[in-house]
Design an enzyme around this catalytic site. Structure first.
Site, short mmCIF file in Angstrom:
data_model
loop_
_atom_site.label_atom_id
_atom_site.label_comp_id
_atom_site.label_asym_id
_atom_site.label_seq_id
_atom_site.Cartn_x
_atom_site.Cartn_y
_atom_site.Cartn_z
N ASP A 1 -21.83 26.75 -86.49
CA ASP A 1 -20.38 26.70 -86.60
C ASP A 1 -19.79 26.02 -85.36
O ASP A 1 -19.90 26.53 -84.26
CB ASP A 1 -19.81 28.11 -86.76
CG ASP A 1 -18.37 28.11 -87.24
OD1 ASP A 1 -17.73 27.04 -87.22
OD2 ASP A 1 -17.88 29.18 -87.65
N TRP B 1 -3.98 24.64 -84.73
CA TRP B 1 -3.57 25.44 -85.89
C TRP B 1 -2.08 25.78 -85.83
O TRP B 1 -1.62 26.67 -86.53
CB TRP B 1 -4.39 26.73 -85.96
CG TRP B 1 -5.81 26.52 -86.37
CD1 TRP B 1 -6.32 26.64 -87.63
CD2 TRP B 1 -6.91 26.16 -85.54
NE1 TRP B 1 -7.67 26.37 -87.63
CE2 TRP B 1 -8.07 26.06 -86.36
CE3 TRP B 1 -7.05 25.90 -84.18
CZ2 TRP B 1 -9.32 25.73 -85.86
CZ3 TRP B 1 -8.30 25.55 -83.69
CH2 TRP B 1 -9.42 25.47 -84.52
#
Length: 853
Positions: free
Chosen positions: A521, A403
């Site tokens: 997830d 990220w």
């Protein structure tokens, strides 16, 4: 004369390895020879001990047992022309009635061969003399399983090969009927998978054909199939399955029935258990007649792949709606959603679970997880392990998350168009994590793997998705005495969007009523039982606030149901709750609609995580009692002024000034005054702020019951050099009403919309015929884009291809023409994504209908 000694034992051992048998065969051969010699060597005994420790295969079904026992014990040897036979007198009499015979070469050529491994040559000659129906590698003969093998009886007078062939029963060939267009693959809904291997679903019958050496006699002959999976197959662990013949098949049992006879050929209908372990099985067939037993050896081409079965009512992944099974199991393309709740973007994603090499890659991920094979029969175990294996955080899984905005050495997450290249690369490179992924990439790959294994799965996007770091089941925002954000404490974040998965299954491990959709997830956010994974958590449990049910229900509950609590630090250092923003997270929960490319908002539907408003409040406050701040809802606050931010149309576009509308409403009959503190920061889509780009103060006076709309503008030059992936910005507004001391605080995220790639198919689309597509892009920025690359792919159209575009000038338009040859008929999608550091999340898709030749 050739004397039998330990060197011969070693040569016999080499022979066993030469015909590619397990070490257990070597072990058994050693034992036979040691008993015959009566002089076991100490070091060889150590070798036997090691073999006993390491091996688990059944030596009674090996070729070596038969060959070597005949080599050692038969009193009348096989004889080759030109050979003479000698016996080692030192061993005669140890076993009465059996004379050891050794073959010795009689010419120079054989003598030289013997120096390099003469015993091996002798055994090979013996093998060649034995009557057989097919290759030595097809069938082996053994004694009955479960009985102590007696010493071979003295040979009977030779009656000829033909007579022996009539008496013995063996398997010439096995036909798995595995053609893609055959009934097995069609009935098991596996005809879309590439190749002609037998791919079946558990709990359902399939058929195979056996070609025998003679007609099968049900009165005197026996037959069974052996299926083995995993490195240590065991019947007690359901990883070694013995399938016996029965008169009638019953559900939920491994059984086989003869359904057709045609001379030496029989067809079997085989039934598998609905809770069978999934994965690749090794098949052998054993037949037995009064004259002995024979078994086929394992042929990798005859391996069987077992998958979960949503079409079987007894399978825990059973799904009754046929259209949903087509969507959530058989559809190999989908739509992923991103952006903000007011600016929802979408993109096509190629799951590609049926392409060449993809099933092998999915099974490889399962193998790399090191989940014990017996656990692969439980979908709860499988999906939990997959959620850990898709990320590489602590187990060298499929994808490395990034990220940072710096993707040197890998691919930008926004440049991927699907899962195929990622999974193939991971498999090909032996489990080296692929660079790089973010939440929608993790979700897309998870969908591919689970659909590939037969578990219904979908990618789901939650807008305004909370990340609760302290298990308070609330999202907390801290301010200092001056109402400035307290960055050091603001570890909870609200992601603009977050993509995870729902998978469908029963949950026998939970109280009744918690089956159906399960949240999963694979994005590494927090650890669960020491590993970066999340779920499966029952959507029903989340919806009703039963956060004490496994797995990871509190974390997912907070992502969609938690409130945002604002805290202010007092002069004495103690924080006081100043505002509770209800329904702040969990908006516009979206997934692709069944049977179409439309977005389906599942926020308030029955089988989703969110409740109606009243039910939601009960669920939130119920769940909060199990968090670290159980008294957070004990304070009631008066609120007569509201504050919100609105976007016009699709919102501001990249390369232009961003204009927003701030709306304040006075619900009281008296005047209200405040000063708004306005702060805009560049933000990663995960809610992490990179830096502030503009600050403002705005005094506001509201008349009684007045609604006031105020325009606020962020100039392009303020953010042009600051943007990161997704071009997201966070607007924070805060203030205090002078008359009532009511605190006003809200945060609104928005993104600068990027242009789409325009893809136009040119000419007729026919399988095997070259066609063309034009891809057009316009640079929206008043600056040059450097090093632009297009990544183009389409299932059944072409594999991933990188097209170097180079530099694109300010507001310039470029067009690239791509040529490709369709390989599959039907509705296809050609997708493309732009890879450029200065501009991300640019993509396009063209729907193409391909005709057969």
């Amino acid at each position: 004369m050739c004397a039998l000694n330990l060197s011969h034992i070693e040569l016999l051992t080499c022979f066993c390895y030469f015909i590619d048998l397990s070490q257990s065969i070597v072990l058994f051969s050693y034992i036979l020879l040691f008993f015959k010699l009566g002089t076991p060597h100490y070091t060889s005994l150590l070798f036997i001990s090691d073999c006993l420790h390491d091996q688990s295969y059944c030596f009674l079904q090996s070729q070596s047992y038969y060959l070597l026992s005949n080599f050692i014990f038969r009193s009348t040897p096989f004889r080759m022309p030109g050979e003479r036979l000698m016996a080692s007198g030192s061993d005669v009499g140890r076993f009465h009635g059996n004379a050891l015979t050794i073959v010795e070469a009689t010419n120079q050529e054989e003598a030289e061969s013997k120096e390099q491994g003469g015993s091996l040559l002798g055994v090979q000659k013996i093998c060649c003399c034995w009557p057989r129906q097919s290759s030595l590698y097809d069938t082996v003969v053994t004694d009955e399983v479960g009985k102590q093998a007696p010493l071979p009886e003295p040979p009977q007078p030779h009656t000829g090969d033909n007579q022996l062939e009539e008496l013995m029963l063996s398997v010439h060939s096995v036909d798995l009927l595995s053609s893609k267009t055959g009934p097995n693959r069609m009935e098991h809904h596996t005809d879309h998978y590439h190749g002609n291997a037998l791919i079946i679903r558990r709990g359902q019958t399939f058929q195979i054909e056996l070609d025998l050496s003679r007609p099968f006699n049900s009165n005197t002959d026996k037959l069974h199939l052996d299926l083995r999976t995993g490195p240590l197959p065991m019947v007690s662990k359901n990883t070694h399955v013995i399938i016996q013949l029965v008169e009638e098949l019953e559900d939920n049992r491994w059984e086989a029935k003869i359904v057709e006879r045609n001379g030496n050929r029989i067809k079997l209908s085989v039934n598998s258990h609905a809770k069978a372990v999934i994965g690749k099985y090794k098949l052998t067939v054993t037949v037995e007649s009064p004259k002995g037993r024979s078994a086929t050896t394992r042929d990798p081409r005859k391996d069987i792949v077992m998958l979960f079965n949503p079409w079987c009512e007894d399978d825990t992944v059973y799904m009754d709606d046929e259209e949903e099974k087509k969507e959530y199991v058989l559809n190999d393309t989908g739509r992923l959603y991103y952006g903000t709740e007011k600016q929802i973007g979408d993109r096509t994603w190629n799951y590609g679970q049926f392409l060449e090499g993809m099933l092998e890659a999915c099974l490889y991920v399962l193998e790399k997880s090191e989940i014990p094979p017996p656990g692969r029969g439980d979908p709860v175990n499988v999906v939990r392990v997959i959620s850990a294996m898709i990320n590489s955080q602590d187990d060298n899984g499929v994808l490395a998350g990034n990220w940072s905005g710096n993707y040197v050495g890998g691919v930008s997450p926004t440049a991927w168009n699907g899962s195929v290249e990622i999974l193939k690369k991971y498999h090909k490179e032996g489990g080296l994590p692929v660079k790089y992924g973010q939440c929608w990439v993790f979700s897309g790959v998870t969908t591919t793997v689970l659909r590939g294994l037969g578990i219904p799965c979908r990618s789901v996007t939650n807008f305004q998705s909370a990340h609760d770091t302290d298990v308070s089941l609330t999202t907390d925002m801290y301010f200092d005495e001056k109402m400035e954000p307290f960055d050091e404490l603001n570890t909870d974040s609200v992601w603009n969007f977050h993509v995870w998965n729902d998978c469908w299954m029963a949950r026998p491990d939970l109280p009744p009523g918690n089956g159906g959709w399960q949240a999963l997830d694979a994005t590494p956010q927090e650890t669960s039982q020491g590993t970066f994974r999340c779920g499966p958590a029952s959507v029903t449990a989340i919806r009703t606030g039963q956060v004490y049910l496994k797995y990871d229900t509190p974390f997912i509950f907070a992502e969609v149901n938690s409130d945002k609590i604002y805290w202010q630090r007092n002069l004495d250092g103690i924080f006081t709750q100043i505002q509770c923003e209800k329904k702040a997270v969990g908006h516009c929960i979206s997934t692709k609609a069944v049977g179409s490319d439309k977005r389906n908002d599942i926020t308030h539907l029955k089988h989703t995580i969110k409740h109606t408003i009243n039910e939601e409040r009960i669920a939130v406050e119920t769940a909060s009692r199990y968090g670290t701040k159980p008294d957070v809802y004990s304070t009631s606050m008066a609120e007569d002024v509201s504050l919100e931010v609105k976007l016009e149309g699709e919102g501001p576009r990249m390369g232009a000034d961003a204009q927003l509308t701030i709306v304040m409403t006075n619900f009281s009959s008296q005047t209200r005054k405040t000063t708004l503190h306005i702060q805009v920061a560049v933000m990663y889509y995960t809610g992490v702020l990179k830096g502030t780009v503009k600050k403002d103060k705005m005094p506001v006076a509201l008349k009684p019951n007045e609604v006031k709309a105020m325009q606020w503008v962020l100039p392009y030059h303020s953010y042009q050099d600051q943007l990161v992936d997704q071009a997201a910005l966070m607007l924070t507004l805060s203030g205090r009403v002078s008359e009532t001391q009511q605190v006003l605080a809200t945060q609104t995220s928005f993104r600068l919309r990027t242009p789409d790639l325009s893809i136009e198919a040119v000419g007729e689309a026919v399988v095997g015929k070259k066609m063309t597509a034009k891809i057009t892009f316009t640079n929206p920025l008043p600056r040059t884009l450097r090093g632009v690359v297009l990544r183009v792919e389409g299932l059944g159209l072409q594999e991933v291809k990188e097209v170097v575009v180079g530099d694109v000038g300010s507001h310039s338009t470029v067009t690239r023409t791509e040529h490709f040859i369709p390989t599959q008929a039907g509705h296809r999608k050609l997708v493309a994504a732009l890879d450029c550091k200065q501009l991300t999340q640019v993509h396009g898709v063209a729907d193409i209908v391909v005709q057969d030749q």
